[in-house]
Design a protein around this motif. Structure first.
Motif, PDB file in Angstrom:
ATOM      1  N   ILE A  78      72.503  53.873  79.066  1.00 39.29           N
ATOM      2  CA  ILE A  78      73.239  54.485  80.176  1.00 39.29           C
ATOM      3  C   ILE A  78      72.613  55.823  80.558  1.00 39.29           C
ATOM      4  N   ASP A  79      72.263  56.628  79.562  1.00 39.20           N
ATOM      5  CA  ASP A  79      71.640  57.928  79.851  1.00 39.20           C
ATOM      6  C   ASP A  79      70.302  57.762  80.568  1.00 39.20           C
ATOM      7  N   ALA A  80      69.581  56.707  80.225  1.00 38.28           N
ATOM      8  CA  ALA A  80      68.257  56.502  80.819  1.00 38.28           C
ATOM      9  C   ALA A  80      68.328  55.930  82.228  1.00 38.28           C
ATOM     10  N   LEU A  81      69.257  54.994  82.463  1.00 37.53           N
ATOM     11  CA  LEU A  81      69.280  54.277  83.738  1.00 37.53           C
ATOM     12  C   LEU A  81      70.396  54.698  84.689  1.00 37.53           C
TER      13      LEU A  81
ATOM     14  N   LYS B 191      82.329  55.712  82.960  1.00 40.04           N
ATOM     15  CA  LYS B 191      83.066  54.450  83.003  1.00 40.04           C
ATOM     16  C   LYS B 191      82.425  53.476  83.992  1.00 40.04           C
ATOM     17  N   LYS B 192      82.012  53.996  85.145  1.00 45.67           N
ATOM     18  CA  LYS B 192      81.345  53.145  86.124  1.00 45.67           C
ATOM     19  C   LYS B 192      79.996  52.666  85.590  1.00 45.67           C
ATOM     20  N   ALA B 193      79.325  53.557  84.884  1.00 45.63           N
ATOM     21  CA  ALA B 193      78.011  53.205  84.327  1.00 45.63           C
ATOM     22  C   ALA B 193      78.129  52.067  83.315  1.00 45.63           C
TER      23      ALA B 193
ATOM     24  N   HIS C  17      77.067  46.413  81.934  1.00 42.64           N
ATOM     25  CA  HIS C  17      77.494  45.072  81.531  1.00 42.64           C
ATOM     26  C   HIS C  17      77.153  44.038  82.599  1.00 42.64           C
ATOM     27  N   THR C  18      77.321  44.413  83.871  1.00 42.11           N
ATOM     28  CA  THR C  18      76.970  43.503  84.956  1.00 42.11           C
ATOM     29  C   THR C  18      75.470  43.224  84.963  1.00 42.11           C
ATOM     30  N   THR C  19      74.677  44.269  84.779  1.00 44.53           N
ATOM     31  CA  THR C  19      73.220  44.134  84.793  1.00 44.53           C
ATOM     32  C   THR C  19      72.735  43.333  83.594  1.00 44.53           C
ATOM     33  N   ILE C  20      73.362  43.523  82.442  1.00 39.08           N
ATOM     34  CA  ILE C  20      73.030  42.718  81.258  1.00 39.08           C
ATOM     35  C   ILE C  20      73.258  41.243  81.554  1.00 39.08           C
ATOM     36  N   SER C  21      74.376  40.939  82.214  1.00 43.02           N
ATOM     37  CA  SER C  21      74.684  39.551  82.565  1.00 43.02           C
ATOM     38  C   SER C  21      73.618  38.977  83.495  1.00 43.02           C
TER      39      SER C  21
END
Length: 375
Positions: A182-185, A192-194, A199-203
């Motif tokens: 999260i800190d990197a991207l 909370k939004k991150a 999780h969406t991007t992992i999916s």
């Protein structure tokens, strides 16, 4: 048995880690160190696979020691043990296997040991010298970050999906904490939004990789993500193997080195606005420069002067402000008796140096040029 060393400047912490590791039958503690001097004396000659390092130590911290160990033992796995979270990003930048926070629970240590065992089995199954059929998945890191499968460019659901894959691939086989990602991207995004975006991007990433036949290669456990990818070709790994072959055999595979250079597309992940690539970019760009230096040495030894000139000119393209390279070129033109080219290349170098940086060549370069211009 997995052979490990431990280093911690606190005697009680060292004893405690020894005690914990001895609970695992698969672990053999080769040596424990509390001082840098002892490590410098014995470290280079030890037969070891894993190092457990405290981060905060006098003289040289654990991050610096890890880099030293990787010079001695290229394939060593580094595990940091510390009471501080502050060094997590730097730890993963140098591709540590894990980052354990004190006090360490038995279950957390067991997870780490299991990961070491998995990697050990993987290395036995797929040793570096083993030959495979040409992989379908190709990953280009120099000049950008491009992924292709069976010759076709992989299309990503979102730009963040591609960046996430690049980030995890640059930490291949490492446990990367969720918050580090999260800190990197998503550094500028509400936490909370991150997390939701992650999780969406992992999916999306899992779906893309599964469609290519890479199922169950992205794992999540204990707050960390791990990419376990096999059967692929990557220019960064090709470069590492070339340099490893040179180190182990004291001989450069010139044919492969030339092919690598012909297919080299530029700086590590160039043109991409990924702030987290800076440290790795400097390292891998330097590795490429080392390969060019080895080629110059080879062509000097074999008197292949035209090839030496071309490699030196290529080196200057990648390091346009290097006095060392311009000196090598001047020496080359002296040797082949080409005074005109020596003057031209020096004047261009001097002008670029002054225009771009506001400085002049160093004194050694100037004196070398003067020996040519005065003839």
């Amino acid at each position: 048995m997995i052979r490990v060393i431990i280093m911690d400047d606190e005697p009680l912490a060292l004893i405690n880690m020894e005690k914990r590791l001895k609970e695992f039958d698969s672990i053999e503690i080769v040596k424990s160190f509390s001082t840098l001097n002892d490590l410098l004396t014995e470290g280079p000659t030890l037969d070891i696979q894993v190092a457990f390092l405290d981060v905060e130590m006098p003289g040289m911290n654990g991050l610096e020691i890890a880099q030293l160990l990787k010079q001695w033992h290229r394939n060593i796995h580094i595990i940091f043990v510390t009471a501080y979270r502050d060094y997590a990003v730097q730890a993963f930048e140098i591709q540590s296997l894990d980052y354990l926070l004190k006090p360490i629970s038995k279950s957390r240590l067991e997870t780490t040991i299991n990961r070491i065992q998995e990697l050990s089995q993987h290395e036995k199954k797929f040793p570096p010298s083993q030959k495979h059929n040409e992989p379908s998945l190709r990953i280009q890191c120099f000049g950008g970050f491009n992924v292709s499968f069976n010759g076709k460019i992989v299309h990503w659901r979102t730009v963040k999906t591609k960046e996430l894959f690049a980030f995890l691939f640059s930490n291949l086989y490492s446990h990367v904490p969720r918050d580090i990602i999260i800190d990197a991207l998503w550094a500028e995004t509400d936490y909370k939004k991150a997390r939701v975006q992650l999780h969406t991007t992992i999916s999306y990433l899992r779906t893309t990789l599964s469609a290519l036949g890479y199922v169950n290669v992205l794992h999540y456990a204990n707050g960390c993500y791990t990419l376990q990818l096999e059967d692929f070709q990557c220019d960064v790994l090709d470069l590492e193997q070339l340099l490893k072959h040179k180190e182990e055999n004291d001989e450069l595979d010139v044919e492969k080195a030339e092919i690598f250079i012909q297919n080299h597309h530029g700086d590590y992940m160039a043109t991409l606005d990924y702030p987290w690539t800076n440290g790795k970019g400097n390292f891998f760009n330097n590795q490429f420069t080392i390969l060019l230096n080895f080629l110059v040495e080879h062509y000097t030894a074999t008197h292949a002067l035209k090839r030496r000139e071309l490699i030196l000119l290529l080196s200057l393209d990648y390091s346009p402000y290097s006095d060392k390279i311009i000196q090598q070129l001047l020496q080359h033109y002296i040797e082949v008796d080409n005074r005109a080219n020596a003057i031209r290349i020096y004047n261009t170098f001097r002008d670029n140096l002054f225009t771009d940086l506001g400085i002049l060549p160093n004194q050694d370069t100037i004196e070398l040029f003067n020996t040519i211009s005065e003839e």
